[in-house]
Design a protein around this motif. Structure first.
Motif, short mmCIF file in Angstrom:
data_model
loop_
_atom_site.label_atom_id
_atom_site.label_comp_id
_atom_site.label_asym_id
_atom_site.label_seq_id
_atom_site.Cartn_x
_atom_site.Cartn_y
_atom_site.Cartn_z
N LEU A 54 -31.48 7.89 11.18
CA LEU A 54 -32.12 8.38 11.19
C LEU A 54 -32.59 10.01 12.25
O LEU A 54 -30.96 9.24 12.74
N GLY A 55 -32.89 11.20 11.23
CA GLY A 55 -32.09 12.12 12.07
C GLY A 55 -32.43 12.07 13.89
O GLY A 55 -33.67 11.87 14.37
N ALA A 56 -31.95 13.21 14.51
CA ALA A 56 -32.50 13.44 16.33
C ALA A 56 -32.12 14.69 16.40
O ALA A 56 -30.95 15.49 15.75
N GLN A 57 -31.82 15.60 17.63
CA GLN A 57 -31.69 16.77 18.03
C GLN A 57 -29.83 16.96 18.08
O GLN A 57 -29.55 16.39 17.94
N VAL A 58 -29.42 17.80 17.56
CA VAL A 58 -28.34 18.98 17.27
C VAL A 58 -28.52 19.93 18.12
O VAL A 58 -29.33 20.74 18.39
N VAL A 59 -27.52 20.21 18.87
CA VAL A 59 -26.94 20.93 19.81
C VAL A 59 -25.95 21.94 19.63
O VAL A 59 -25.28 21.79 18.98
N GLY A 60 -26.25 23.74 20.16
CA GLY A 60 -25.27 24.37 20.03
C GLY A 60 -24.90 25.18 18.74
O GLY A 60 -25.39 24.99 17.76
N THR A 61 -24.13 25.90 18.73
CA THR A 61 -22.73 27.00 17.86
C THR A 61 -22.17 26.80 17.05
O THR A 61 -21.50 27.21 18.55
N PRO A 62 -20.42 26.48 16.73
CA PRO A 62 -20.92 25.12 15.54
C PRO A 62 -22.29 24.13 16.39
O PRO A 62 -21.61 23.60 17.73
N ALA A 63 -23.72 23.79 15.74
CA ALA A 63 -24.30 22.09 16.09
C ALA A 63 -23.45 21.31 16.05
O ALA A 63 -22.37 20.71 15.45
N VAL A 64 -23.64 20.41 17.11
CA VAL A 64 -23.38 18.95 17.56
C VAL A 64 -24.23 17.70 17.73
O VAL A 64 -25.38 18.34 18.00
N PRO A 65 -23.86 16.82 17.75
CA PRO A 65 -25.26 16.02 17.61
C PRO A 65 -25.13 15.58 19.42
O PRO A 65 -24.23 16.26 19.89
N HIS A 66 -26.67 15.67 19.79
CA HIS A 66 -27.22 15.39 21.16
C HIS A 66 -26.34 13.57 21.34
O HIS A 66 -25.87 13.01 20.37
N TYR A 67 -26.44 13.30 22.35
CA TYR A 67 -25.92 11.70 23.20
C TYR A 67 -26.75 10.82 22.19
O TYR A 67 -26.29 10.00 22.26
N SER A 68 -27.91 11.17 22.44
CA SER A 68 -28.55 9.66 21.41
C SER A 68 -28.06 9.83 20.35
O SER A 68 -28.56 8.45 19.76
N LEU A 69 -28.39 10.73 19.00
CA LEU A 69 -27.74 10.95 18.15
C LEU A 69 -26.00 9.84 17.71
O LEU A 69 -25.64 9.73 17.10
N ALA A 70 -25.42 11.29 18.75
CA ALA A 70 -23.83 10.78 19.01
C ALA A 70 -23.66 8.91 18.68
O ALA A 70 -23.10 8.16 18.21
N GLN A 71 -25.03 8.38 20.28
CA GLN A 71 -25.24 6.98 20.41
C GLN A 71 -25.08 6.63 18.50
O GLN A 71 -24.77 5.55 18.16
N ARG A 72 -25.84 6.67 18.05
CA ARG A 72 -26.11 5.87 17.00
C ARG A 72 -25.46 6.15 15.90
O ARG A 72 -24.45 5.67 15.28
N LEU A 73 -24.68 7.48 15.94
CA LEU A 73 -23.97 7.46 14.61
C LEU A 73 -22.00 6.89 15.15
O LEU A 73 -22.02 6.28 14.12
N ASP A 74 -22.42 6.62 16.19
CA ASP A 74 -21.42 5.29 16.72
C ASP A 74 -20.97 4.45 16.25
O ASP A 74 -19.96 3.57 16.02
N ILE A 75 -22.43 4.17 16.00
CA ILE A 75 -23.15 2.32 15.68
C ILE A 75 -22.47 2.72 14.91
O ILE A 75 -22.47 1.62 13.90
N ALA A 76 -23.13 3.37 13.98
CA ALA A 76 -23.40 3.09 12.21
C ALA A 76 -21.96 3.16 11.81
O ALA A 76 -21.40 2.38 10.95
N PHE A 77 -21.19 4.04 12.35
CA PHE A 77 -19.63 4.56 12.01
C PHE A 77 -19.31 2.28 12.49
O PHE A 77 -18.87 2.41 11.28
N ASP A 78 -18.98 1.87 13.45
CA ASP A 78 -18.78 0.49 13.42
C ASP A 78 -19.52 -0.32 12.37
O ASP A 78 -18.25 -1.53 11.75
#
Length: 194
Positions: free
Chosen positions: A42-66
């Motif tokens: 599930l999506g969550a906020q991305v920040v910056g330009t170029p965009a990167v995942p916010h901390y909570s989204l990065a947590q989701r993606l790391d768990i998904a990767f595993d």
């Protein structure tokens, strides 16, 4: 009489928050089904330009990767459109994050239209039929996500939670916000409301 009603009301509200947060915690501890057909992140906020995942989204993606590393047959759908203050769609940023970590691009699908949790399962199923599905989100969000997935007709679903730490304050906010969001979703979020 008015003072008593206010006191009872406050006690009921406090009780609702306590019980709801206990149930949210218990749901966050479930084990995801192995060898799912589809992993929905599930999506969550991305920040910056170029965009990167916010901390909570990065947590989701790391768990998904595993999970994807241990379940090589599973495909992944990353969800999320582009918010007002975002320089790219959440789905595109999430896909790049997983591909950069080493997930085969052929396993990664993007659902880039949704703006609410209630839409993400319905829209993801249009991208790729979900089948046996594991939904990835932060721990506080699992209960509501599973409720909305089942309301949308997806019953072969389990959750995989990414822990949200206390250090940046997001967890404290979730303790208040998520019980309110759960009540709102229960009352108003239906698949035909998109």
């Amino acid at each position: 009489m008015i003072v008593k009603l206010i006191k009872y009301g406050l006690v009921l509200i406090f009780t609702y928050f306590v019980i709801t947060n206990i149930v949210i915690y218990l749901y966050s501890k479930q084990n995801p089904a192995p060898d799912a057909d589809t992993l929905v992140v599930l999506g969550a906020q991305v920040v910056g330009t170029p965009a990167v995942p916010h901390y909570s989204l990065a947590q989701r993606l790391d768990i998904a990767f595993d999970y994807l590393q241990h379940n090589p047959r599973t495909k992944v759908i990353v969800c999320g459109g582009q918010g007002k203050n975002e320089s790219a769609t959440e789905a595109s940023v999430m896909a790049q994050y997983l591909i950069h970590k080493g997930i085969d691009p052929k396993r990664v699908y993007q659902e880039d239209k949704s703006t609410r949790t209630a839409q993400q399962f319905v829209y993801a199923n249009r991208v790729l039929p979900l089948g046996k599905t594991v939904v990835v989100t932060n721990d506080f969000h699992i209960l509501r996500s599973l409720m909305l997935a089942k309301r949308s007709g997806f019953n072969e679903i389990s959750g995989l939670s990414a822990p949200l730490g206390w250090e940046n304050g997001d967890k404290y906010i979730a303790l208040i916000r998520e019980p309110l969001a759960l009540a709102n979703s229960w009352l108003f979020d239906h698949p035909n409301n998109d």
